[in-house]
Design an enzyme around this catalytic site. Structure first.
Site, PDB file in Angstrom:
ATOM      1  CE  LYS A 151      -4.505   0.613   0.238  1.00 30.51           C
ATOM      2  NZ  LYS A 151      -5.502  -0.411  -0.142  1.00 30.51           N
ATOM      3  N   GLY A 157     -20.418   6.559   2.182  1.00 35.37           N
ATOM      4  CA  GLY A 157     -19.340   6.812   1.220  1.00 35.37           C
ATOM      5  C   GLY A 157     -19.909   6.782  -0.183  1.00 35.37           C
ATOM      6  N   GLY A 176     -17.821   7.577  -3.048  1.00 30.29           N
ATOM      7  CA  GLY A 176     -16.701   7.694  -3.980  1.00 30.29           C
ATOM      8  C   GLY A 176     -16.865   6.636  -5.066  1.00 30.29           C
ATOM      9  CG  ASN A 177     -14.458   3.756  -8.257  1.00 29.56           C
ATOM     10  OD1 ASN A 177     -15.083   3.918  -9.296  1.00 29.56           O
ATOM     11  ND2 ASN A 177     -13.829   2.624  -7.994  1.00 29.56           N
ATOM     12  N   GLY A 225     -18.556   3.352  -3.306  1.00 29.91           N
ATOM     13  CA  GLY A 225     -19.912   3.527  -2.789  1.00 29.91           C
ATOM     14  C   GLY A 225     -20.909   3.883  -3.881  1.00 29.91           C
TER      15      GLY A 225
HETATM   16  N1  GLU Z   1      -7.139  -0.081  -3.570  1.00 30.72           N
HETATM   17  C1  GLU Z   1      -7.864  -1.283  -3.834  1.00 30.72           C
HETATM   18  C2  GLU Z   1      -7.950  -2.149  -2.602  1.00 30.72           C
HETATM   19  O1  GLU Z   1      -7.845  -1.698  -1.485  1.00 30.72           O
HETATM   20  C3  GLU Z   1      -7.332  -2.010  -5.050  1.00 30.72           C
HETATM   21  C4  GLU Z   1      -5.890  -2.400  -4.973  1.00 30.72           C
HETATM   22  C5  GLU Z   1      -5.328  -2.889  -6.311  1.00 30.72           C
HETATM   23  O2  GLU Z   1      -6.070  -2.964  -7.260  1.00 30.72           O
HETATM   24  O3  GLU Z   1      -4.123  -3.171  -6.326  1.00 30.72           O
HETATM   25  O4  GLU Z   1      -8.216  -3.320  -2.689  1.00 30.72           O
END
Ligand code: GLU
Length: 416
Positions: A106, A218, A220-221, A223
């Site tokens: 992350k 939420g 966003g994308n 929700g």
């Molecule tokens: N940010 C998204 C998650 O938390 C997708 C992560 C990704 O596609 O690598 O699962």
């Protein structure tokens, strides 16, 4: 004693509980409690007013035992290294439970993107990638969008990476715009994957989804697509939605397209004609069949868990529920679809995107969704069966499935 809301302490406590049930070897447990690798850096950005502002950035590669690290990048004013560590740990369990050949990572930047111009955001995104370019790649670590980042930001990061490396490597980052090698279906993928798990959970608890009442925190994308898909796919009734500015309620149901249009016009969901205002707190406590937290961590805590009335909680956000709230939900018999199962659709389609990039051969949206359904349904069944067999709460069951897969890879590599 007040609840510990440090997300990494929570992620470690969840792992500790699973390790106990699994009888996990002590040395393996100690290894899995820490990120393998992390990067902390500063990003100087030329601002539009001529000043230079220095931002703090992080990338955590929690585990690459099962494959290259994978996970999004968040732009958030409250980002801390411990949030990023927790989110990277949850990515590790997420890719394992979805059974895709990737690890967990992350990234985050401490910033408020709402106060930044498009030019400033582009320079920040390129600066972020300049710091991590040597440490990411199709076979090392592949970032993606998350809270406050989007396909355009992925495009700038991809371009910066490819410019530095001198070759095209679209799989270094996912959630890209389609013309740069994005996958069909990646936009709605997290919400779509969640829908498949909701469909399966409804079968387990015997709930008819047609007309089921839903509240979504939420917009966003994740929700907003959840609001659209739960209506379109199942005929469920979304009676409340919210964003960071507040929520709206209509007991007869809120039409997704009307809310989306209002949001496009005003930048907020509040003040939609025909709706009543509702606070984020009250939204969570509504008398609904399904509650979908789709915002950020620590929303369902010891403070409000006793007031939650939903029969199914579908965690499309990462880390919305604290361990103390989990204990309360378990005693109340609420069926929780745990975050790293419920929201695994995003990373699963990211994996499909990497596969398509590697082969330079692209799939239709129908094919993406069929394969996604397959992955999500298999993952759901593995967790639900584990919960029934071991008589454990669904979150613990998800950990049991995921941790044993990661531990097996670590063992096979001879690390522990
Ligand atoms: N940010 C998204 C998650 O938390 C997708 C992560 C990704 O596609 O690598 O699962």
């Amino acid at each position: 004693m007040s609840e510990n809301l440090n997300p990494f302490a929570i992620a470690q406590a969840q792992l500790d509980e699973a390790a106990k049930v699994l009888g996990l070897d002590r040395d393996m447990h100690a290894f899995l409690r820490q990120p393998q690798r992390e990067f902390h850096f500063t990003i100087p950005v030329k601002m539009d007013d001529g000043s230079t502002k220095t931002f703090q950035g992080f990338r955590v590669q929690y585990s690459d035992a099962r494959g290259p690290a994978k996970g999004g990048i968040r732009f958030h004013p409250d980002e801390t290294i411990d949030t990023v560590r927790a989110l990277a740990a949850w990515m590790t369990w997420k890719t394992a439970v979805a059974d895709i050949p990737l690890g967990g990572g992350k990234g985050g930047v401490v910033c408020n993107p709402r106060e930044m111009s498009p030019g400033e955001l582009e320079r920040l995104s390129r600066g972020y990638m300049r710091n991590i370019a040597r440490y990411v790649g199709l076979f090392q670590d592949s970032p993606a969008p998350d809270v406050n980042t989007n396909p355009q930001i992925m495009a700038w990061m991809l371009d910066e990476y490819e410019t530095i490396m001198g070759h095209r490597e679209p799989g270094v980052i996912t959630g890209k715009p389609l013309p740069l090698g994005g996958s069909a279906g990646r936009g709605p993928a997290t919400a779509m994957g969640g829908m498949y798990t909701i469909r399966e959970a409804a079968k387990v608890v015997g709930m008819d989804l047609k007309g089921a009442k839903v509240a979504i925190q939420g917009f966003g994308n994740v929700g907003s697509y959840a609001a659209k898909l739960i209506q379109e796919m199942f005929g469920a009734k979304v009676i409340a939605v919210s964003d960071e500015f507040g929520g709206i309620f209509n007991g007869d149901g809120l039409d997704y397209h009307t809310v989306a249009q209002h949001l496009a016009n005003t930048g907020k969901v509040i003040n939609l004609p025909g709706s009543e205002p509702i606070s984020n707190k009250d939204l969570l406590e509504l008398d609904v069949d399904i509650l979908i937290p789709a915002a950020i961590e620590n929303q369902l805590t010891a403070q409000n868990a006793n007031n939650i009335k939903a029969k199914i909680i579908a965690e499309l956000a990462n880390g919305p529920t604290t361990p103390e709230a989990d204990d309360i939900f378990e005693s109340k018999g609420i069926y929780v679809i745990p975050d790293f199962l419920c929201n695994a659709g995003g990373v699963t389609v990211s994996y499909f995107e990497m596969v398509q990039n590697a082969y330079q051969f692209y799939w239709s949206e129908a094919m993406v969704n069929e394969r996604l359904d397959n992955k999500m349904t298999t993952a759901f069944q593995a967790v639900n069966t584990m919960a029934q067999e071991k008589k454990v709460y669904t979150r613990v069951a998800a950990y049991l499935v995921a941790v044993s897969r990661v531990a097996e890879a670590v063992r096979l590599r001879g690390w522990v």
